[in-house]
Every structure is written in structure tokens, then in C-alpha cells.
Design an enzyme around this catalytic site. Structure first.
Site, PDB file in Angstrom:
ATOM      1  N   HIS A  17       0.842  -1.200   0.000  1.00  0.00           N
ATOM      2  CA  HIS A  17       0.000   0.000   0.000  1.00  0.00           C
ATOM      3  C   HIS A  17       0.878   1.251   0.000  1.00  0.00           C
ATOM      4  CE1 HIS A  17      -2.551  -3.018   2.457  1.00  0.00           C
ATOM      5  NE2 HIS A  17      -2.675  -3.236   1.178  1.00  0.00           N
ATOM      6  N   ASP A 116      -6.327   4.605   1.068  1.00  0.00           N
ATOM      7  CA  ASP A 116      -6.720   3.348   0.427  1.00  0.00           C
ATOM      8  C   ASP A 116      -7.892   2.705   1.158  1.00  0.00           C
ATOM      9  OD1 ASP A 116      -5.604   1.099   2.223  1.00  0.00           O
ATOM     10  OD2 ASP A 116      -3.841   2.357   1.921  1.00  0.00           O
ATOM     11  N   GLN A 350      13.066  -5.543  -6.605  1.00  0.00           N
ATOM     12  CA  GLN A 350      12.206  -6.199  -7.592  1.00  0.00           C
ATOM     13  C   GLN A 350      12.079  -5.437  -8.913  1.00  0.00           C
ATOM     14  OE1 GLN A 350       8.713  -8.368  -6.344  1.00  0.00           O
ATOM     15  NE2 GLN A 350       7.450  -7.230  -7.769  1.00  0.00           N
ATOM     16  N   TRP A 368      -1.017  -6.795  -6.813  1.00  0.00           N
ATOM     17  CA  TRP A 368      -1.243  -5.933  -7.965  1.00  0.00           C
ATOM     18  C   TRP A 368      -0.012  -5.113  -8.333  1.00  0.00           C
ATOM     19  CZ3 TRP A 368      -3.838  -6.603 -11.942  1.00  0.00           C
ATOM     20  CH2 TRP A 368      -4.076  -5.569 -12.856  1.00  0.00           C
ATOM     21  N   ASN A 369       0.778  -4.714  -7.340  1.00  0.00           N
ATOM     22  CA  ASN A 369       1.990  -3.949  -7.688  1.00  0.00           C
ATOM     23  C   ASN A 369       2.960  -4.811  -8.486  1.00  0.00           C
ATOM     24  OD1 ASN A 369       1.445  -1.422  -6.143  1.00  0.00           O
ATOM     25  ND2 ASN A 369       1.405  -2.873  -4.454  1.00  0.00           N
ATOM     26  N   SER A 370       3.125  -6.057  -8.053  1.00  0.00           N
ATOM     27  CA  SER A 370       4.013  -6.970  -8.786  1.00  0.00           C
ATOM     28  C   SER A 370       3.499  -7.164 -10.211  1.00  0.00           C
ATOM     29  CB  SER A 370       4.097  -8.327  -8.083  1.00  0.00           C
ATOM     30  OG  SER A 370       4.753  -8.191  -6.851  1.00  0.00           O
ATOM     31  N   GLU A 389      -6.709 -10.377  -2.484  1.00  0.00           N
ATOM     32  CA  GLU A 389      -7.512 -10.490  -3.722  1.00  0.00           C
ATOM     33  C   GLU A 389      -6.716 -11.194  -4.824  1.00  0.00           C
ATOM     34  OE1 GLU A 389      -5.328  -8.433  -3.400  1.00  0.00           O
ATOM     35  OE2 GLU A 389      -4.901  -7.364  -5.254  1.00  0.00           O
ATOM     36  N   GLN A 390      -5.616 -11.862  -4.440  1.00  0.00           N
ATOM     37  CA  GLN A 390      -4.691 -12.405  -5.445  1.00  0.00           C
ATOM     38  C   GLN A 390      -5.292 -13.513  -6.314  1.00  0.00           C
ATOM     39  OE1 GLN A 390      -1.542 -13.336  -2.720  1.00  0.00           O
ATOM     40  NE2 GLN A 390      -1.357 -11.176  -2.150  1.00  0.00           N
TER      41      GLN A 390
END
Ligand code: UPG
Length: 472
Positions: A17, A116, A350, A368-370, A389-390
Site C-alpha cells: 500500500h 486506500d 524487484q 497488484w503492484n508486482s 484479492e490475489q
């Protein structure tokens, strides 16, 4: 000299986040001449990675206030991560109020507050000071659609969503998800985490608009459908992505030497394996992954964490656990794969790894960032969702965007070594890998276009900022 309009940004605890909201802050400062006050609550002492991100900010334009951390052990044992996050945010509300009061008195009323999903308690405080609130949906439009549809499901479905027989198609989405694919806090309706989820959901009504880390070329149809059919006209959705980690080029961000190691490998030959800022596997799964990577005969760079059934304080925030993750790998694994594989404990740079020319695939938990970082670098994925939520993201990546392969778990829920080797080989050498790679290359171009001067996301962010500057 006139003061720059100030935006207060409030990320909930967790690197997933903090990182996108810091990147949004940088964008607002550089491209829109705003000043930012980041107010950062912390669940437990800040991690090294969190400190690094905050210390890299240049004071003056982005001022950050790190609130005193809450102590996870002050809460009942077994409290879910999402509940801990929401309790930490609730405790931070008085500090936010003090800070807003101070800002209003010393430098004028902020033009907006951005927070968020787990932080909607902050919207009340913003209201007290007549500051408009905006909800930052740090995932995709499909998750936003699920959020907006959840009150209906809550009313219509009795029992647990995980037991639902028929698949669900959320408004404006192109693919179905199954009940068990829904985010973890939603899957046990009796748990506190579900109550917090619904609490935050109800309060999203207080937001003047929603910011989504997606872009028109990726999820335009879903966004348009939601805007036209689900949202009221005066509550716009702003797709402003891809927002992604800009990364740091200094050596201290790469203590394990990942980038130097990648320099020695041929173009597109390395599969990167990482499960986000807190993802962990069971001991058995960790072993199968190691042996699967070994069997695949591919080059790999693996960010290893201690297994969640072995580390003392294994949890969403377990990157701080004291044990050495490499101790949990199968006997002789590191020696046998030397030269072909590099295992690094807990954290890697990363974004630089994904942008390195040697990286050709990414085994990811679908945070989601990945996902966004993989898209902007055109690296195809192996979807290995773990929590939050993956699982929904994995469906989106495999079935809608077609940029990921997905291994199948056995009946015991563990993905076996042969299956892992098959999918890794398939991604790096097979026809199915070539197809997702081609599709990913196209999305990379679309992502870059979205943030050009005339791009869809640049326009969307511009509209949002002009609304703020004009006092709406
Ligand atoms: N990261 C590193 N090095 C590492 C591991 C992670 O730089 O070794 C960075 C990574 O580049 C990314 C962030 O940390 O920027 C991780 O974010 P993400 O991939 O979204 O994973 P989580 O940290 O697990 O993110 C949480 C939720 C996820 C959700 C996301 C945004 O777990 O499901 O999509 O927040 O809401």
C-alpha cells in the site's frame, strides 16, 4: 511566493500500500506542482524496506510523518492481518486529526485527502475540516467492481461465498470468478475481518471519487461500465496507472547482489520467483518449489522467506521474522543449483530485477503492484496467488489478459515439483510461454502509452488534479 496546494496521503500499513501511494506522491509533485503530506501508520516497528522508501523522499515537496507503531501482540492472538491493519488505522485517526488541524492553521486547508480501502475512517476526519476525500483502489477495476457489488451479494447470499455453486461475473468484467477466489477477508463472514471489510465498503460513499491503478487500454470496458452503470455521475473513477515502484540504483538496495548476478546471465533466461512483501509458503510447498525449480533446469532468482508453518511469528508481516529462510531449503539444493540459481533471503530490488534484460519470466503471488511492474517490463507471469484479492487477480491474468500460465495444485493443495517444473519450462521455452510473452509485449507498449503526455492515464490524473486545484 504562493504556497503549493497540499494533498494529504494516508496509506494503510504494508509495503503493497505504501509503495504505490509514494509513487503517486512523486508524480503529483513532479508533474503537477503539488506538495504532499504522507501520514504513515505502522503495524509493528517499520521494516528496513519501509524505512528505505520513506527516507528516499525529498523533504519540502513530500513531507512524511511516521505515526507511532501499534504492537501486533497487543491484539488477540490469531487476529487476521486485515483486522490488524484496520485497528491500526482506527488508532491513527486522532493523530491524523491533529495533523490536519496543524496543516489548516499553518499552511492552509489541504485540497484533498487520498487514502486506500482499509483507511476509510480517515474520511470522517477529512469531512470535519471540509477536505474532499478520494479512495485509492490500489488494485484493478475488477476488484473495484467486486467491491461495488459486494453489498448486493451480502444481502442476497446466505452462508459463505466460498460455498456458492455458480461462478460470479462482476459488473463490467469479462471473466467469471468462483466463490473461493474472493478476497480472504470476505470468505469468513463471521470473522472480524469481514465486518471491517463491510465497514470500509459502506464508507467508500464518503469519497468524492475513486483512483484506480489501472489504465483504459487494460480494463477500459470494465471502468466504463462501472462509471456508466454503477457509480453516480458525480463520483468519477480515475484510471491513472500504471503507478509502479521507480526503484533505487544504489548498492544498499541490493545487498544480495541480484543485479550483478543477473549481469552474468543471457538475455531472457532467468525466471524471477517472489511472493510480494509478505507472502510465505508452507514447509512442504517451499521444498516442492525448490525441487521444481531444480528439475526445470532453468536459471532462477528466488526471494525466499521462512515457511509460514515454521517461523515463530509467521504472518503477512513476516518479512521481519528472525529465522534464516535459506535454512528451510532442501539439503544440498543451493550447492546443486549453484551457477544456475540464486536464492536471496526476504527482499530483492524487484523493479530493477524485472527491468533487467536477463529476466524472462516471473513466478508471482499476483499482488497488484508486482503485476503492474511485470506489465511495464513486459515479463510474462506464472500466477501463484496466496491471499487477499490475489486469486481474483490470477483469474484476470490467465483468462482475461492472457499474460500468465497457472500451475495446478494437487488434491492436498500443494503444487508438486513436476507441475512446477512443467510450467516453468513451459513459460521459458514452450509454445504456451511464447503466446503469453507476445501478449505481454503488447501490454507493455500500451502501459507506456497510457502515461505519455497525451496518454489516457496522464489525462485522467490531470483532470483529477485540476478538480483539486479549482476547489471541487
Ligand atoms: N517488493 C520488492 N522486493 C521484494 C518484494 C516486494 O521490491 O523482495 C516490492 C514489489 O516490487 C512491489 C511491492 O513490494 O512494489 C509488493 O507489492 P504487491 O506485489 O502488490 O504485493 P503485496 O505486498 O502482497 O501487496 C498487498 C496485497 C496484494 C495487493 C496489494 C495492493 O497482498 O494482494 O494487490 O497489496 O493492494
Amino acid at each position: 511566493m504562493a504556497r503549493k496546494p497540499n494533498v494529504v496521503i494516508f496509506p494503510s500499513p504494508g509495503m503493497g500500500h505504501l509503495i504505490p501511494l509514494v509513487e503517486l506522491s512523486k508524480k503529483l509533485v513532479l508533474a503537477h506542482d503539488l506538495s504532499i503530506t504522507l501520514i504513515v501508520p505502522s503495524l509493528g516497528p517499520p521494516s528496513k524496506a519501509q524505512t528505505q522508501v520513506l527516507e528516499s523522499l525529498s523533504p519540502g515537496s513530500i513531507n512524511h510523518i511516521l505515526l507511532p507503531p501499534t504492537n501486533p501482540s497487543d491484539f488477540p492472538a490469531g487476529t487476521r492481518a486485515e483486522t490488524l491493519i484496520c485497528l491500526t488505522v482506527a488508532q491513527a485517526v486522532p493523530a491524523l486529526r491533529d495533523e490536519l488541524k496543524l496543516l489548516v492553521e499553518t499552511s492552509g486547508k489541504p485540497v484533498a485527502l487520498v487514502a486506500d480501502f482499509f483507511c476509510t475512517d480517515t474520511f470522517d476526519v477529512a469531512r470535519e475540516f471540509d477536505v474532499p476525500s478520494y479512495l485509492a483502489v490500489l488494485t484493478n477495476a475488477m476488484t473495484l467492481s467486486m467491491l461495488l457489488d459486494l453489498p448486493r451479494l451480502d444481502e442476497e447470499v446466505s452462508g459463505e461465498y466460498g460455498d456458492m455453486d455458480s461462478p460470479i461475473r462482476f459488473p463490467g468484467c469479462k471473466v467469471d470468478v468462483l466463490g473461493p477466489d474472493l478476497p480472504d477477508p470476505v470468505l469468513d463472514r463471521k470473522d472480524e475481518a469481514y465486518k471491517w471489510f463491510m465497514h470500509n465498503l459502506r464508507r467508500t460513499n464518503l469519497a468524492e471519487g475513486f483512483i484506480v491503478n489501472s489504465f483504459t487500454e487494460l480494463e477500459g470496458e470494465t471502468i466504463q461500465f462501472l462509471q456508466e452503470n454503477v457509480m453516480s455521475k458525480n463520483k468519477p473513477i480515475y484510471p491513472i496507472g500504471p503507478i509502479f515502484q521507480s526503484g533505487s540504483s544504489n548498492d544498499s538496495a541490493d545487498p544480495s547482489g541480484c543485479l550483478k548476478w543477473l549481469d552474468t546471465k543471457p538475455t531472457g533466461s532467468v525466471v524471477f520467483v517472489s511472493f510480494g512483501s509478505g507472502g510465505t509458503l508452507s514447509s512442504e510447498q517451499l521444498k516442492e518449489l525448490a525441487l521444481g525449480l531444480e528439475t526445470s533446469q532453468q536459471n532462477f532468482l528466488w526471494v525466499v522467506r521462512s515457511p509460514n508453518d515454521a517461523a515463530a511469528n509467521a504472518s503477512y508481516f513476516n518479512s521481519r521474522s528472525g529465522s534464516n529462510p535459506l535454512d528451510f531449503l532442501p539439503e544440498g539444493f543451493v550447492e546443486r543449483t549453484k551457477g544456475r540459481g540464486l536464492v536471496v533471503p526476504s527482499w530483492a530490488p524487484q523493479m530493477q530485477v524485472l527491468s533487467h534484460v536477463a529476466t524472462g519470466g516471473f513466478v508471482s503471488h499476483c499482488g497488484w503492484n508486482s503485476t503492474v511492474e511485470s506489465i511495464v517490463n513486459g515479463v510474462p507471469l506464472i500466477a501463484w496467488p496466496l491471499y487477499a484479492e490475489q486469486r481474483m487477480n490470477a483469474v484476470l491474468l490467465e483468462k482475461d489478459f492472457e499474460i500468465a500460465l497457472r500451475p495446478k495444485a494437487g488434491e492436498n493443495g500443494v503444487i508438486g515439483r513436476e507441475e512446477i517444473a512443467r510450467v516453468v519450462k513451459g513459460l521459458m521455452e514452450g509454445e504456451e510461454g511464447a503466446a503469453v510473452r507476445e501478449r505481454m509485449a503488447k501490454l507493455k507498449v500500451a502501459a507506456a502509452e497510457a502515461v505519455t503526455e497525451e496518454g489516457s492515464s496522464t489525462k485522467s490524473l490531470g483532470e483529477l488534479v485540476s478538480k483539486w486545484k479549482n476547489g471541487h
